[in-house]
Design a protein around this motif. Structure first.
Motif, mmCIF file in Angstrom:
data_model
loop_
_atom_site.group_PDB
_atom_site.id
_atom_site.type_symbol
_atom_site.label_atom_id
_atom_site.label_comp_id
_atom_site.label_asym_id
_atom_site.label_seq_id
_atom_site.Cartn_x
_atom_site.Cartn_y
_atom_site.Cartn_z
ATOM 1 N N SER A 204 -6.936 1.474 6.998
ATOM 2 C CA SER A 204 -5.485 1.527 6.806
ATOM 3 C C SER A 204 -5.083 1.524 5.336
ATOM 4 C CB SER A 204 -4.811 0.364 7.536
ATOM 5 O OG SER A 204 -5.176 -0.885 6.986
ATOM 6 N N MET A 205 -5.716 0.673 4.526
ATOM 7 C CA MET A 205 -5.321 0.586 3.125
ATOM 8 C C MET A 205 -5.696 1.846 2.360
ATOM 9 S SD MET A 205 -3.603 -0.917 0.889
ATOM 10 C CE MET A 205 -3.181 -2.407 1.772
ATOM 11 N N ARG B 248 -2.886 3.601 0.123
ATOM 12 C CA ARG B 248 -3.051 3.887 -1.300
ATOM 13 C C ARG B 248 -2.848 5.381 -1.580
ATOM 14 N NH1 ARG B 248 -2.251 0.187 -4.850
ATOM 15 N NH2 ARG B 248 -3.069 1.775 -6.256
ATOM 16 N N ALA B 249 -3.310 6.222 -0.650
ATOM 17 C CA ALA B 249 -3.151 7.668 -0.840
ATOM 18 C C ALA B 249 -1.690 8.082 -0.796
ATOM 19 C CB ALA B 249 -3.943 8.420 0.221
ATOM 20 N N VAL C 11 4.586 1.739 4.904
ATOM 21 C CA VAL C 11 3.939 3.034 4.677
ATOM 22 C C VAL C 11 3.231 3.513 5.939
ATOM 23 C CG1 VAL C 11 2.162 4.244 3.358
ATOM 24 C CG2 VAL C 11 3.672 2.607 2.210
ATOM 25 N N LEU C 12 2.542 2.605 6.634
ATOM 26 C CA LEU C 12 1.856 2.986 7.862
ATOM 27 C C LEU C 12 2.828 3.469 8.925
ATOM 28 C CD1 LEU C 12 -0.828 0.149 8.170
ATOM 29 C CD2 LEU C 12 -1.232 2.550 7.633
ATOM 30 N N GLY D 260 2.566 7.116 10.581
ATOM 31 C CA GLY D 260 2.491 7.310 12.021
ATOM 32 C C GLY D 260 3.653 8.112 12.545
ATOM 33 N N ASN D 261 4.837 7.873 12.000
ATOM 34 C CA ASN D 261 6.020 8.601 12.417
ATOM 35 C C ASN D 261 5.870 10.099 12.143
ATOM 36 O OD1 ASN D 261 8.881 8.579 13.326
ATOM 37 N ND2 ASN D 261 9.283 9.249 11.230
#
Length: 216
Positions: free
Chosen positions: A84-85, A89-90, A108-109, A113-114
């Motif tokens: 996940s990290m 970071r990307a 951010v996740l 995902g959205n």
């Protein structure tokens, strides 16, 4: 359960939808993103947690969206927490500190995902000629059973995650990124559709009509 022809059609639709999601995600990450869908299967909802835990090795991260319309139920993007990290970071500018990145991780996740779920599902629904409604993304962590709890009470249903007569569609997703600076990451995951009983039957009927149009 899906016939071989229906499964092949759904896999092809998944590939098309994921291809669109790859483009959208690449714009967000600022690099090349490949999201492959090597296979798809429809399984009973009770089997999903065990399949995800065995395939991805907990702890896991899940981004879920409640759905209405053709895919009434819930959509999930699930991958190992260890990856996940890397994705966070990307997605962030290089000057963001590790501490700030950690604090922004869920936000951010959710956006990642959205982008993936909405891009893929909207295109697939459009190709099938049916509407789809999506809710807001939510991030959860833990074993698969804990992540699946976030799918209780989806849009327009009584709760597809608890519907023993419903169905779950699993897309086996391999995500690879190549970033402008030469860095890259590979994250294996699953995109899951948890459908209530009516929607599972409607999806199969819609696939039949889609196949009929292709062979007509």
């Amino acid at each position: 359960m899906l016939s071989e022809l229906e499964r092949d059609a759904l896999a092809e639709l998944g590939n098309i939808g994921i291809g669109r999601a790859s483009t959208a995600l690449g714009r967000m990450l600022g690099g090349l993103v490949t999201l492959s869908v090597p296979s798809v299967e429809m399984v009973p909802p009770a089997d999903v947690a065990g399949l995800l835990d065995r395939a991805l090795s907990p702890p896991l991260v899940g981004i879920s969206e409640k759905l209405g319309g053709l895919f009434a139920g819930c959509a999930l993007l699930v991958f190992p927490q260890a990856g996940s990290m890397v994705l966070v970071r990307a997605a962030l500018p290089p000057d963001v500190s590790a501490e700030d990145a950690s604090e922004m991780e869920d936000e951010v996740l959710a956006e990642l995902g959205n982008v993936v779920l909405n891009s893929a599902l909207a295109l697939v629904a459009n190709l099938l000629g049916e509407p789809v409604e999506t809710g807001l993304p939510a991030v959860s962590r833990g074993r698969a059973a804990e992540i699946l709890q976030g799918c209780a009470g989806p849009v327009g249903t009584e709760g597809a995650a608890d519907d023993a007569e419903g169905a779950a569609v699993l897309f086996h997703v391999d995500l690879r990124t190549t970033l402008p600076g030469g860095g890259g990451a590979a994250v294996g995951g699953r995109m899951v559709l948890l459908l209530d009983t009516d929607s599972a039957g409607a999806l199969q009927a819609t696939l039949g009509r889609y196949i009929g149009r292709l062979v007509a």
